[in-house]
Design a protein around this motif. Sequence first.
Motif: not given
Length: 718
Positions: A317-320, A335, A339, A341, A439, A441
């Motif tokens: 997971l990539e966050k923001n 999380i 965010d 993601l 991706q 939100k």
Amino acid sequence: MALRTGPAHAENDPATPSQRQIYSQSIAEHYDYRFGANQPFLPSLATTDTGEFINSKAFPTAKYCGHCHQEAHAEWRQSAHANSFRTPWYTRNVNLLMAEKGIEYARHCEGCHNPTALVSGAMTKGSTINRKFDEDGVTCSVCHAIQKVDTRGTGSYVLAQPAVLVDEHDQPIYGEVSDKEILTHLDRHSKAVMKDFYRTSEYCSACHKAALPRQLNDYKWQRAIFLYDEWQLSSFAKQSPLPFYTKDSVSTCQTCHMAREPLGAIPDYGAKDGKLASHRWLGANTIMAKFYNYDVQMEKTVAFLKNNVFNVDIFGLEKNGSRMIAPLGTEPVSIAPGDILTASIVIQNKGIAHSHVPEQRDMYESWVEFEVTDSTGRVLTHSGTIEPNGDLDPRAHSFTNRLVNIKGEINDLHQVWNNRVVAYNNTISSGRSQIVRYQFKVPTDARGPITVTAKVNYRRFDQHFMDFAMGKDHYPMPVVDMSSRTRTFSLGENPATPPDPQDNPLWMRWNNYGIAMLDAQQYSESVHAFEQVARLRPDYPDAFTNIAIANFSWQRYDDSRTSLTRALKLSPHNARALYYLALVERNQGNLDAAIADLREVIAQFPRSRDAHRELGFSFYQQRKYNEARAEYETLQTIDPDDLAAHYILSIVYRRLGMADKASHEAAMFADQKDDPTASTYALDFLRKHPEVASESVVWHTHSDLEAAPSHGSNAPAQ
């Protein structure tokens, strides 16, 4: 004495050699030899033992074989072989070809779909041949009368008149002999209908590899499918050192598709030790089983598709927009509502010896379905939905390709004779991994926990093609969930947890991610992933070889050499490491060292097409033309259509004074090389279809997803 009694051996029987000649001459009088006076079967590469036609009446029926092989006959009847010609989706598609170009062009298809029609001479305008054999498609007496094959495909076999028995001099006895005669002389029956090469993948390659020749498309040679080549290069064949994983034993086509199974209630004289090689040839044809109500075939086909073919890993997971947290489950992640993601899903093709789906199966449909829900069942994002009209969401990540014609339009009804270019190819190769990124939100009012699910789905055809085939809209098709993975995340902190039994070992998760990054041309990330494998398994030589491959692809040759040295220290004489070391050495100007390493690779893997190709090129660079010739000629025994072999041999033969051979290879190269102008057709198509254009980019994110209904998106397999 020879067993030539009864009416089956009478002189007027169509199976006798004299009657065959009379029959063949009568067919030739009215036959359209469109592709050459001595080429009655082109564009198929099939031929007969004498070059003559064979009367369809000389082929014993499957029902006749079923007298003794009851179980095999029952299985065969439900197989794709038995139904290879009569299904409406096939006949409607081939009728398009015949309407557009003529029946003689369909010889290209019938060499594999209806061999009896081809060799009997029925594939010509105005034929009066009784086509009752169409119902049997690829029947028993076709497969068991093949005398020879090669690996060119497109029906590259030699078919003789069928015989179910030989006499005491091993000469074939034609026609339908009695069951009693066969059972009295089982050894002679076996000699008539079985050959050792029937148990090889090369046997299957005659039809499960195909090209679109100039005679068919009035354009140029194009590769259509190459399942045999993919198998030969895979870990299943154990003929190449290059796969990322190895198998304990060799698996042929027959290992998977003709597995020996316990004999049921139906007797069969072909059973050995209570088991029979399956004549269902299980694959992926779910719609055939549904259409004909073959319940057992459907049940077994679905089980086959779900049998450990794929591994789905919700990897990171990539966050923001920050760095990726991975592998999920082993690393803590936090999380919060609001965010943005990005989930990285790694799909590993671990159970198929060829690509999924096979090349130029443009109307087959397999895709990734991705869904995120909160604790109330609210759908936060959903990709890969089936729309109300039955079409797959065009933005879904599909394991498919797009075949485009000269108008820049997709060949939506599998009109392969009009192909000009493959706009993109998202099929996933054997032993490789593919990454799909989504991706979304997290809404500010989301209720935790959040559940993320990724699936690999499959249905036989896309809805547009199926509706055309059946002549009705929204024809229902079963959808099979081949593999899936779900992870649940709390809103807030998610600490690391012990390894989940559903997941691959940690080192393998990194390894598959590294393979996916390599194929996506993300070399820095690939190197990083393989370095994690080396950290977790410092005694694993392939970890360092994989780092070297990524660096080599990145043109960092010194770094590549350093990693290969470490791999060879752990595993001296490792063929995989030696192969890539040879490429580094040659790139750095040390041809002698490259040649020595490639020779060692070939000593261990004599059928490595890649090693022969690279060794031949190294000799060519040294102007050792006889040595180069030997390597490329060996390569052509493995793959007769290797493009590099055609090109280099055209030069080598000329320099060795072999003008005729040089001209032949030059002509083959000119016909088979890519058309440099064809990419314009792909660009036209992608400009017209922005909804799928991103799929042609190897590294992209599905980021414009809309919420979809939480129920009824995809119908389960029936």
